[in-house]
Design an enzyme around this catalytic site. Structure first.
Site, PDB file in Angstrom:
ATOM      1  N   CYS A 171       0.326  -1.340  -0.543  1.00 52.96           N
ATOM      2  CA  CYS A 171       0.006   0.303  -0.145  1.00 52.96           C
ATOM      3  C   CYS A 171       0.670   1.754  -0.412  1.00 52.96           C
ATOM      4  CB  CYS A 171      -0.874   0.499   1.153  1.00 52.96           C
ATOM      5  SG  CYS A 171      -1.138   1.195   2.132  1.00 52.96           S
TER       6      CYS A 171
ATOM      7  N   HIS B 231      -1.229   6.537   4.474  1.00 53.89           N
ATOM      8  CA  HIS B 231      -0.625   5.952   4.939  1.00 53.89           C
ATOM      9  C   HIS B 231       0.474   6.491   3.786  1.00 53.89           C
ATOM     10  CE1 HIS B 231       0.013   1.870   5.565  1.00 53.89           C
ATOM     11  NE2 HIS B 231       0.759   2.151   6.418  1.00 53.89           N
TER      12      HIS B 231
END
Ligand SMILES: *[C@@H]1O[C@H](CO)[C@@H](O)[C@H](O)[C@H]1NC(C)=O
Ligand SMILES: *[C@@H]1O[C@H](CO)[C@@H](O)[C@H](O)[C@H]1NC(C)=O
Ligand SMILES: *[C@@H]1O[C@H](CO)[C@@H](O)[C@H](O)[C@H]1NC(C)=O
Ligand SMILES: *[C@@H]1O[C@H](CO)[C@@H](O)[C@H](O)[C@H]1NC(C)=O
Ligand SMILES: *[C@@H]1O[C@H](CO)[C@@H](O)[C@H](O)[C@H]1NC(C)=O
Ligand SMILES: *[C@@H]1O[C@H](CO)[C@@H](O)[C@H](O)[C@H]1NC(C)=O
Length: 499
Positions: free
Chosen positions: A79, A135
């Site tokens: 990710c 993130h």
């Protein structure tokens, strides 16, 4: 795990209530296209309707058919690196983000000397919105979405959290800009995010084009789904697969609500709609994701980790209704979008302008890309040159191929690998010092290792990797600082201000 929640249907009704009458009166006053960039988290190759008839994604399927399905759209194995590629236009090995994802207490982020896409789009007159998962670091304001070019941010900073309680390790991670949002405890995040996205669209000043980055929490772990969607999959007996399938359909409905809002607000005709995953589905069968028939999964250099589901749709796309097999990579969105709207890419950038490939199906200017170069033990790297893919070192765990669970509730026996016939365990880690060469065009599922047959190709690609490695920025590996990051110091909320 399964709870009822605000239904998307009621949201659609809500959207209808916001209808603005004659939508022509609200036709966008801008000529630059609006950009809607939607990201699904951990959505596997076999987790979308157009690749798998057992998954209901009618909205995504029809948008894809009205546009172009990108059949060789590559992403990073996990990710943070993929999101860093979208935002920077650079491969993660040049950002120091090639090794794993950012930890919640890690005082780091996407290096601040890179200018991100939203900052560049603002220079072109865009209003920029982000709704969903970041993130890319948050230990100080400058690392957060608000500090990096988003005019408005609603969402969370970390990798994963409860879909209903929005809690990471017991503390809230949900906010609008810098303000924690305590009011959504119990509401499914897909519903919250689509509602917020629509609110931003309604409030958007139509004198300017917008860029909306909408990275859903869906369909990352911990898997959870509203009952309505779970009930749609009674024919799937494997519980995790059933929940995951419902989550995908919930996201599909959320996308439908956004599209209806764009139509009602008069934005649709001038909106470029992009949909992509951030990486392949995770391996753990408890997670319910699936990449069949590709090899491997999230976290690996195999195609199952890196060949992403993606499509693009919009009136600017000239050739539509087909599957495009040209090679593109996550780093290419930045320069393609920026140059489309009048900006200029940094000449040293890895990303290429692939707009003519997207809009007309022209041959891609991209002839090679780096899957990853991770120098941290167990080191692994992979390169694509034309149809060939070279993997050196550690390809990542797991190895092998996993079909979706059958309707009898059992995961099919793991398919044996041709080059490791003795192995039956999907979670088997491949050798840490292997050399694999595949022809991805002829062998997209990576069954036939050509390394011994084609030593000269291995050599040529190894030399190229050595050359590319000269630009490697060592992986950022700073120790976690849980005391400094402790949310209790920030009113029980994961917050910037500790580095
Ligand atoms: C940012 O800093 C890194 C590490 O010092 C360097 O390798 C890179 O070239 C810089 N990038 C830009 C765009 O300035
Ligand atoms: C939040 O939800 C997650 C996932 O269901 C759960 O594991 C966690 O314990 C919950 N946290 C709190 C504080 O309720
Ligand atoms: C959400 O509500 C649950 C149940 O009332 C509670 O245990 C949890 O602490 C709340 N979480 C947050 C982040 O407010
Ligand atoms: C909308 O944006 C234009 C151009 O930036 C500006 O002149 C106008 O005042 C804005 N309207 C509102 C209601 O903010
Ligand atoms: C890895 O393979 C290379 C080439 O076969 C060999 O020279 C090297 O010693 C191996 N390294 C390890 C750690 O096994
Ligand atoms: C998409 O890619 C897969 C894997 O290479 C290939 O088998 C399939 O034929 C492609 N689809 C189309 C319609 O070209």
């Amino acid at each position: 795990m399964i709870a009822s929640s605000v239904s998307i249907a009621s949201l659609l009704v809500a959207t209808a209530c916001f209808a603005v009458g004659d939508s022509t009166a609200y036709q966008s006053k801008t000529t630059k296209p609006n950009i809607m960039f939607v990201v699904a988290d951990d959505l596997g190759w076999n987790d979308i309707g157009y690749n798998n008839h057992d998954i209901f994604t009618p909205t995504l399927d029809s948008l894809a058919r009205e546009g172009v399905i990108l059949n060789q759209s590559y992403v990073q194995p996990v990710c943070t690196p993929t999101r860093a590629s979208f935002m920077s236009g650079y491969f993660p090995y040049r950002l120091g983000l090639q090794h794993k994802v950012l930890d919640r207490s890690e005082p780091a982020g996407l290096p601040l000397n890179f200018t991100l896409l939203p900052q560049k789009l603002k220079e072109q007159g865009y209003t920029t919105y982000m709704v969903g998962k970041w993130h890319l670091g948050f230990c100080k304001y400058n690392y957060t979405p608000d500090g990096r070019g988003f005019d408005h941010f609603y969402g969370y900073y970390n990798a994963a959290e409860g879909y209903y309680n929005h809690s990471v390790g017991g503390y809230l991670d949900l906010r609008e800009d810098l303000n924690p949002d305590w009011n959504e405890n119990g509401t499914y995040s897909t519903d919250i995010f689509v509602h917020k996205a629509i609110q931003y669209l309604i409030g958007h000043n139509q004198s300017n084009p917008f860029y909306m980055y909408l990275p859903f929490q869906s369909v990352h772990a911990p898997i959870a789904v509203p009952k309505k969607y779970y009930d749609m999959y009674s024919f799937i007996h494997d519980q995790s697969r059933r929940i995951k399938s419902g989550m995908i359909t919930a996201m599909d409905d959320a996308v439908k609500a956004v599209v209806v809002a764009l139509q009602k607000l008069g934005f649709w005709d001038n909106t470029l709609f992009i949909f992509t995953t951030d990486n392949g589905g995770p391996a753990n069968p408890d997670n319910g994701g699936n990449n069949w028939p590709l090899r491997g999964a999230k976290t690996t250099l195999w195609e199952g980790g890196t060949r992403g589901v993606a499509f693009v749709r919009g009136n600017l796309v000239e050739k539509t209704g087909y599957v495009n097999n040209e090679m593109i990579h996550a780093v290419d969105w930045f320069p393609s979008l920026l140059e489309l709207v009048g900006g200029k890419r940094d000449p040293d950038m890895d990303g290429m302008n692939v707009w003519n490939t997207l809009t007309r199906g022209d041959p891609s200017p991209r002839k090679e890309f780096v899957y990853n170069i991770d120098e941290v033990d167990p080191a692994g790297e992979a390169l694509r040159m034309g149809d060939y893919k070279l993997i050196l070192g550690h390809a990542g765990k797991p190895d092998g191929w996993v079909p979706p669970p059958s309707v009898d509730g059992l995961w099919h026996e793991i398919v044996l690998m041709k080059d490791h016939e003795e192995e039956t365990d999907y979670c088997y880690a491949p050798p840490a010092n292997a050399t694999y060469l595949f022809n991805i065009k002829d062998d997209p599922t990576e069954h036939f290792n050509l390394a011994d047959k084609m030593p000269e190709k291995v050599k040529e690609m190894t030399v190229r990797l050595q050359e590319l490695k000269k630009k490697l920025v060592p992986a950022i590996q700073v120790p976690a600082e849980p005391e400094k990051a402790d949310p209790r110091k920030f009113g029980g909320v994961w917050s910037p201000g500790w580095c």
